[in-house]
Design a protein around this motif. Structure first.
Motif, mmCIF file in Angstrom:
data_model
loop_
_atom_site.group_PDB
_atom_site.id
_atom_site.type_symbol
_atom_site.label_atom_id
_atom_site.label_comp_id
_atom_site.label_asym_id
_atom_site.label_seq_id
_atom_site.Cartn_x
_atom_site.Cartn_y
_atom_site.Cartn_z
ATOM 1 N N LEU A 72 1.248 -9.380 -5.095
ATOM 2 C CA LEU A 72 1.229 -7.966 -4.712
ATOM 3 C C LEU A 72 2.444 -7.224 -5.247
ATOM 4 O O LEU A 72 2.341 -6.069 -5.681
ATOM 5 C CB LEU A 72 1.130 -7.823 -3.198
ATOM 6 C CG LEU A 72 -0.211 -8.228 -2.578
ATOM 7 C CD1 LEU A 72 -0.125 -8.205 -1.057
ATOM 8 C CD2 LEU A 72 -1.332 -7.326 -3.073
ATOM 9 N N VAL A 73 3.610 -7.883 -5.238
ATOM 10 C CA VAL A 73 4.813 -7.275 -5.811
ATOM 11 C C VAL A 73 4.588 -7.026 -7.306
ATOM 12 O O VAL A 73 4.902 -5.947 -7.817
ATOM 13 C CB VAL A 73 6.056 -8.160 -5.567
ATOM 14 C CG1 VAL A 73 7.213 -7.724 -6.441
ATOM 15 C CG2 VAL A 73 6.445 -8.134 -4.100
ATOM 16 N N GLY A 74 4.025 -8.011 -7.987
ATOM 17 C CA GLY A 74 3.750 -7.867 -9.413
ATOM 18 C C GLY A 74 2.794 -6.735 -9.725
ATOM 19 O O GLY A 74 2.882 -6.093 -10.771
ATOM 20 N N GLY A 79 2.714 0.030 -0.045
ATOM 21 C CA GLY A 79 2.207 1.158 0.708
ATOM 22 C C GLY A 79 3.175 2.327 0.616
ATOM 23 O O GLY A 79 4.281 2.189 0.066
ATOM 24 N N PRO A 80 2.787 3.489 1.171
ATOM 25 C CA PRO A 80 3.665 4.666 1.139
ATOM 26 C C PRO A 80 5.032 4.416 1.769
ATOM 27 O O PRO A 80 6.027 5.033 1.375
ATOM 28 C CB PRO A 80 2.889 5.716 1.929
ATOM 29 C CG PRO A 80 1.480 5.269 1.909
ATOM 30 C CD PRO A 80 1.515 3.769 1.802
ATOM 31 N N ASP A 81 5.087 3.500 2.732
ATOM 32 C CA ASP A 81 6.356 3.189 3.403
ATOM 33 C C ASP A 81 7.119 2.053 2.724
ATOM 34 O O ASP A 81 8.144 1.597 3.206
ATOM 35 C CB ASP A 81 6.125 2.852 4.866
ATOM 36 C CG ASP A 81 5.259 1.606 5.062
ATOM 37 O OD1 ASP A 81 4.749 1.052 4.055
ATOM 38 O OD2 ASP A 81 5.084 1.186 6.221
ATOM 39 N N GLY A 82 6.612 1.563 1.575
ATOM 40 C CA GLY A 82 7.269 0.494 0.843
ATOM 41 C C GLY A 82 6.877 -0.899 1.285
ATOM 42 O O GLY A 82 7.380 -1.878 0.754
ATOM 43 N N SER A 83 5.965 -1.005 2.246
ATOM 44 C CA SER A 83 5.545 -2.317 2.749
ATOM 45 C C SER A 83 4.382 -2.856 1.919
ATOM 46 O O SER A 83 3.785 -2.148 1.108
ATOM 47 C CB SER A 83 5.121 -2.211 4.217
ATOM 48 O OG SER A 83 3.925 -1.445 4.311
ATOM 49 N N LEU A 84 4.084 -4.133 2.151
ATOM 50 C CA LEU A 84 2.937 -4.786 1.541
ATOM 51 C C LEU A 84 1.986 -5.230 2.647
ATOM 52 O O LEU A 84 2.419 -5.736 3.675
ATOM 53 C CB LEU A 84 3.361 -6.020 0.746
ATOM 54 C CG LEU A 84 4.201 -5.772 -0.500
ATOM 55 C CD1 LEU A 84 4.694 -7.109 -1.061
ATOM 56 C CD2 LEU A 84 3.394 -5.016 -1.538
ATOM 57 N N THR A 85 0.697 -5.049 2.414
ATOM 58 C CA THR A 85 -0.305 -5.521 3.366
ATOM 59 C C THR A 85 -1.169 -6.559 2.693
ATOM 60 O O THR A 85 -1.755 -6.299 1.641
ATOM 61 C CB THR A 85 -1.170 -4.342 3.871
ATOM 62 O OG1 THR A 85 -0.318 -3.392 4.502
ATOM 63 C CG2 THR A 85 -2.221 -4.818 4.855
ATOM 64 N N LEU A 86 -1.207 -7.757 3.299
ATOM 65 C CA LEU A 86 -2.008 -8.843 2.757
ATOM 66 C C LEU A 86 -3.367 -8.836 3.425
ATOM 67 O O LEU A 86 -3.491 -8.583 4.592
ATOM 68 C CB LEU A 86 -1.328 -10.185 3.008
ATOM 69 C CG LEU A 86 -0.109 -10.480 2.159
ATOM 70 C CD1 LEU A 86 1.098 -9.738 2.636
ATOM 71 C CD2 LEU A 86 0.164 -11.952 2.117
#
Length: 86
Positions: A72-74, A79-86
């Motif tokens: 996901l980083v790649g 998300g808009p808040d800088g988070s990742l959702t798996l």
């Protein structure tokens, strides 16, 4: 094991959202990640009903989660808040 991403031990079960929140270290930075209960059940192959089993299931698939966070980083799938959702 992925050396680019390291999942931290700060797991936080969020029952209202039916997800785990945790952080991951990525090249010296930190990113907040969310993993849905249904996704964790799929990864672990278990039906999970309480927090203790949810945490144990997470630990059993930690390296798979690190790989998914790295992917996901790649993809820059933040998300808009800088988070990742798996």
């Amino acid at each position: 094991m992925n050396q680019d991403v390291i999942v931290n031990d700060d797991l936080n079960w969020q029952p209202e959202q039916q997800r785990l929140a945790f952080s991951a270290q990525w090249f010296g930075g930190q990113v907040i990640c969310y993993l849905s209960l249904s996704r964790l059940e799929h990864l672990s192959g278990q039906a999970l009903v309480d927090e203790a089993n949810i945490i144990l299931a997470f630990e059993s698939v930690r390296f798979d989660i690190e790989e998914q966070v790295s992917e996901l980083v790649g993809q820059e799938a933040f998300g808009p808040d800088g988070s990742l959702t798996l």
